[in-house]
Design an enzyme around this catalytic site. Sequence first.
Site, short mmCIF file in Angstrom:
data_model
loop_
_atom_site.label_atom_id
_atom_site.label_comp_id
_atom_site.label_asym_id
_atom_site.label_seq_id
_atom_site.Cartn_x
_atom_site.Cartn_y
_atom_site.Cartn_z
N TYR A 119 0.93 -1.19 0.07
CA TYR A 119 -0.19 0.05 0.08
C TYR A 119 0.80 1.06 0.07
CZ TYR A 119 -3.49 3.61 1.52
OH TYR A 119 -3.94 4.70 1.61
N ASP A 123 -2.09 -1.49 -4.11
CA ASP A 123 -2.46 -0.11 -4.44
C ASP A 123 -0.95 0.67 -4.51
OD1 ASP A 123 -3.20 2.44 -4.66
OD2 ASP A 123 -4.66 2.31 -2.77
N HIS A 135 -12.24 1.03 -4.30
CA HIS A 135 -11.14 0.18 -5.08
C HIS A 135 -12.26 -1.13 -5.45
CE1 HIS A 135 -7.29 2.41 -4.39
NE2 HIS A 135 -8.10 2.74 -3.49
#
Length: 265
Positions: free
Chosen positions: A106, A150, A256
């Site tokens: 992330y 991500d 998302h």
Amino acid sequence: MTLRLATWNINSVRLRIDQVARFVAERAPDVLLLQEIKCTTDQFPRAAFEDMGMPHLRVAGQKGWHGVAIASRLPLEDSDTFQVCKLGHARCVSAQVAGIDVQNFYIPAGGDVPDRTLNPKFDHKMDFYEQLTAIVARQDKARPLVMAGDFNIAPGEGDVFNHRYMSKIVSHTPIEVETLNRLQATGGFADVLRDRFPEPQKLASWWSYRAADFRKSNRGLRLDHIWTSPGLTPAVVKDTARIHDDVREWDRPSDHAPVTVDLDV
């Protein structure tokens, strides 16, 4: 054996555990990479994942923010995590599964101002990428490796709803795109989604909550990625990489959508 790998910024795993269970039941991932779990390691809902048939876990939690996890149907072995966050956030977790090294990230969003001097958050993001690129440069490209999660950068013109406009907005500025491309080139990584859906086809995996109807507003960004090393790319099963954008339509969704790919291992 075919291994289905999924990545999903879940935006609170405890809040959306029923959605995770539904996704696992309907789409059958073997390995699920989660970002923004937003809980400490001891708060992670392990029993729910055992009930889903994904009892093998690696969790790096953090109170209230960030946090990443790997859940698997198959046994997981330890792997050296690419720890590159200078602030010590829980932004990466790793494991080996079926002989593949999986690194789940992330990466920082970077705030609103694309200037390292004026914006410490943007400097943090750029530093994260620079440190990660340095680690990747030392890796054996023949080793089966997945880098996914991500990444908070939409690299191509087809990865944003308006290239000219977004070039001034953090997530698609020229310095970010150059930085992401440098990381990809350093590792020789294949972008499995773009390999299946070449530019100029539009792709998106994130849509703002501000729009009541995300499809109608059509202002998405492709921030979620799965990359494979040269040693693993030949194992990518043709035409399997996809974004599950229908999941974004579920009740109280994450902003998302999950991304999956099948690997022939």
